[in-house]
Design a protein around this motif. Structure first.
Motif, PDB file in Angstrom:
ATOM      1  N   THR A   1       0.829  -1.202   0.000  1.00 37.25           N
ATOM      2  CA  THR A   1       0.000   0.000   0.000  1.00 37.25           C
ATOM      3  C   THR A   1       0.866   1.256   0.000  1.00 37.25           C
ATOM      4  O   THR A   1       2.046   1.228   0.351  1.00 37.25           O
ATOM      5  N   MET A   2       0.243   2.372  -0.362  1.00 35.24           N
ATOM      6  CA  MET A   2       0.928   3.656  -0.330  1.00 35.24           C
ATOM      7  C   MET A   2       1.287   4.048   1.105  1.00 35.24           C
ATOM      8  O   MET A   2       2.299   4.714   1.340  1.00 35.24           O
ATOM      9  N   HIS A   3       0.475   3.586   2.065  1.00 39.57           N
ATOM     10  CA  HIS A   3       0.763   3.855   3.475  1.00 39.57           C
ATOM     11  C   HIS A   3       2.116   3.240   3.853  1.00 39.57           C
ATOM     12  O   HIS A   3       2.923   3.876   4.564  1.00 39.57           O
TER      13      HIS A   3
ATOM     14  N   ILE B   1       1.630  10.379   3.072  1.00 41.72           N
ATOM     15  CA  ILE B   1       1.020   9.691   1.921  1.00 41.72           C
ATOM     16  C   ILE B   1       0.888  10.657   0.745  1.00 41.72           C
ATOM     17  O   ILE B   1       1.079  10.272  -0.413  1.00 41.72           O
ATOM     18  N   LYS B   2       0.581  11.927   1.027  1.00 42.80           N
ATOM     19  CA  LYS B   2       0.456  12.934  -0.027  1.00 42.80           C
ATOM     20  C   LYS B   2       1.763  13.074  -0.801  1.00 42.80           C
ATOM     21  O   LYS B   2       1.768  13.193  -2.032  1.00 42.80           O
TER      22      LYS B   2
ATOM     23  N   SER C   1       2.116  10.183  -3.116  1.00 43.77           N
ATOM     24  CA  SER C   1       1.206  10.390  -4.241  1.00 43.77           C
ATOM     25  C   SER C   1       1.787  11.382  -5.239  1.00 43.77           C
ATOM     26  O   SER C   1       1.709  11.186  -6.461  1.00 43.77           O
ATOM     27  N   ASN C   2       2.393  12.463  -4.722  1.00 45.79           N
ATOM     28  CA  ASN C   2       2.986  13.462  -5.615  1.00 45.79           C
ATOM     29  C   ASN C   2       4.123  12.885  -6.434  1.00 45.79           C
ATOM     30  O   ASN C   2       4.281  13.184  -7.621  1.00 45.79           O
TER      31      ASN C   2
ATOM     32  N   VAL D   1       4.555   9.647  -7.247  1.00 47.57           N
ATOM     33  CA  VAL D   1       3.978   8.670  -8.178  1.00 47.57           C
ATOM     34  C   VAL D   1       3.334   9.369  -9.374  1.00 47.57           C
ATOM     35  O   VAL D   1       3.416   8.897 -10.514  1.00 47.57           O
ATOM     36  N   ASN D   2       2.720  10.516  -9.144  1.00 53.16           N
ATOM     37  CA  ASN D   2       2.003  11.222 -10.213  1.00 53.16           C
ATOM     38  C   ASN D   2       2.843  12.272 -10.914  1.00 53.16           C
ATOM     39  O   ASN D   2       2.323  13.049 -11.717  1.00 53.16           O
TER      40      ASN D   2
ATOM     41  N   VAL E   1       1.847   0.966  -8.983  1.00 57.25           N
ATOM     42  CA  VAL E   1       0.794   1.973  -9.105  1.00 57.25           C
ATOM     43  C   VAL E   1      -0.462   1.333  -9.668  1.00 57.25           C
ATOM     44  O   VAL E   1      -0.401   0.559 -10.625  1.00 57.25           O
TER      45      VAL E   1
ATOM     46  N   ARG F   1      -5.983   5.342 -10.713  1.00 58.22           N
ATOM     47  CA  ARG F   1      -5.495   6.694 -10.978  1.00 58.22           C
ATOM     48  C   ARG F   1      -6.250   7.320 -12.144  1.00 58.22           C
ATOM     49  O   ARG F   1      -6.645   8.486 -12.098  1.00 58.22           O
TER      50      ARG F   1
ATOM     51  N   ARG G   1      -9.737   8.376 -11.097  1.00 62.87           N
ATOM     52  CA  ARG G   1      -9.743   9.640 -10.369  1.00 62.87           C
ATOM     53  C   ARG G   1      -9.607  10.825 -11.306  1.00 62.87           C
ATOM     54  O   ARG G   1     -10.129  11.902 -11.062  1.00 62.87           O
TER      55      ARG G   1
END
Length: 358
Positions: free
Chosen positions: A11-13, A23-24, A27-28, A30-31, A55, A60, A63
């Protein structure tokens, strides 16, 4: 040593905990968010690699309101050029995290128009479109409400980004290649009588230019008409030219399938290639490197076409430059000299004899 979890999804956690960030921040990274300190980015990427985090592309895209799929509409996958173009587009798209949905229009006008308005468009984020039956009069149909990139030579100046070959200059260079070898009675196979737009018209234009620049008169008897650009029509046109009794010392097939068909007809009549008649094609499909003799051809920049089209489409999908004017990209080409014009020994030592960057 990697400590990636086996049999369960990371998980991202967990990535955030391993990297010591939020986590943010993960996410940044990864994106592809660009305003992240290099040291932080390296720490997150190391945690991703160590844990084997993957991923979730589907989530993604959901979203973002996207499918992660692009369309590719081509006339015929039975034509080697379009099959190889599709392969190039698929590889370019995969490198950018995209899947390709292929549609075959069969060179039927109604099916080409349906590609632009059909219900399948909701399945994709954008379209790479190569029409053969639509023409300048159909430019209005290109006003669509989804991202699109146009390929080919049927519509110029339309409301879409456009990637096209340098057809006239490439055909002129192909003809010049034959002229440089001392050939003067050069037949062309694949002309379309009355056509003013499209690959055939542009390539015949380049053929004519090269002859006229060499001070030669264009002999209508050397212009072989052909319908569909298949091996069979190339062979039939070659046989028709031979039966006409017109003097020929070289042949320019307007695509490789036509040229390979011409080679077959010449072999059947035991005419030596290139001793009696030299042959050149256009497209540099894989088969040309393995024909007998190997076929000299024009490489029109297929990989460049594919990657440019995917990148232009992706830029439209992601609205990197909202309102950016539509662009036309003309790809590079080169002449690949092989046995069908140079002979076995010369071809072995040959380098591309002509090239051009747009």
């Amino acid at each position: 040593m990697s400590t990636a979890k086996r049999g369960s999804a990371v998980t991202m956690h967990e990535v955030a905990a391993r990297a010591g960030v939020s986590i943010k921040t993960v996410s940044n990274v990864v994106n592809g968010y660009q305003y992240i300190r290099p040291a932080t980015k390296e720490r997150v990427e190391a945690a991703i690699a160590d844990l084997g985090y993957q991923v979730n592309i589907s989530a993604r895209n959901l979203r973002r309101g996207r499918t992660g799929i692009i369309g590719l509409a081509v006339p015929e996958l039975s034509l080697p050029y379009f099959a190889e173009l599709a392969d190039s587009v698929i590889r370019a798209a995969e490198a950018r995290g995209l899947t390709v949905l292929i549609e075959q229009t069969g060179s039927v006008r109604e099916r080409e128009l349906d590609v632009l308005s059909g219900q399948r468009r909701h399945l994709t984020d954008g379209l790479i479109f190569s029409p053969l039956e639509l023409g300048p009069q159909d430019a209005e149909a290109l006003h669509v409400d989804f991202p699109m990139v146009l390929l080919g030579e049927r519509i110029f100046g339309g409301p879409a980004d456009h990637v096209t070959m340098n057809n006239v200059e490439a055909a002129r260079a192909a003809t010049q290649h034959l002229l440089d070898l001392g050939r003067r009675r050069i037949a062309v196979i694949g002309a379309h009588e009355g056509e003013t737009v499209g690959s055939a018209a542009l390539r015949v234009q380049g053929y004519r230019q090269a002859l006229e620049e060499a001070g030669l008169t264009v002999d209508p008897a050397l212009i072989g008409e052909a319908g569909l650009w298949h091996r069979a029509t190339g062979a039939e046109t070659m046989e028709r030219l031979l039966d006409s009794g017109v003097e020929i010392d070289a042949v320019f097939g307007l695509n490789d399938a036509l040229a390979l068909g011409a080679l077959h007809a010449l072999h059947a009549r035991r005419i030596d290639v290139p001793g009696q008649i030299a042959v050149i094609g256009f497209d540099d499909i894989e088969e040309t490197a393995y024909s007998s003799p190997t076929l000299t051809t024009v490489a029109p920049g297929r990989e460049q076409i594919a990657t440019t089209a995917v990148d232009l489409l992706l830029a439209r999908i992601e609205e990197i430059e909202p309102g950016r004017p539509f662009v036309q990209v003309i790809t590079d080409f080169e002449i690949i000299g092989r046995e069908s014009t140079l002979g076995e020994q010369a071809a072995a030592a040959a380098v591309p004899s002509a090239s051009q960057s747009a």
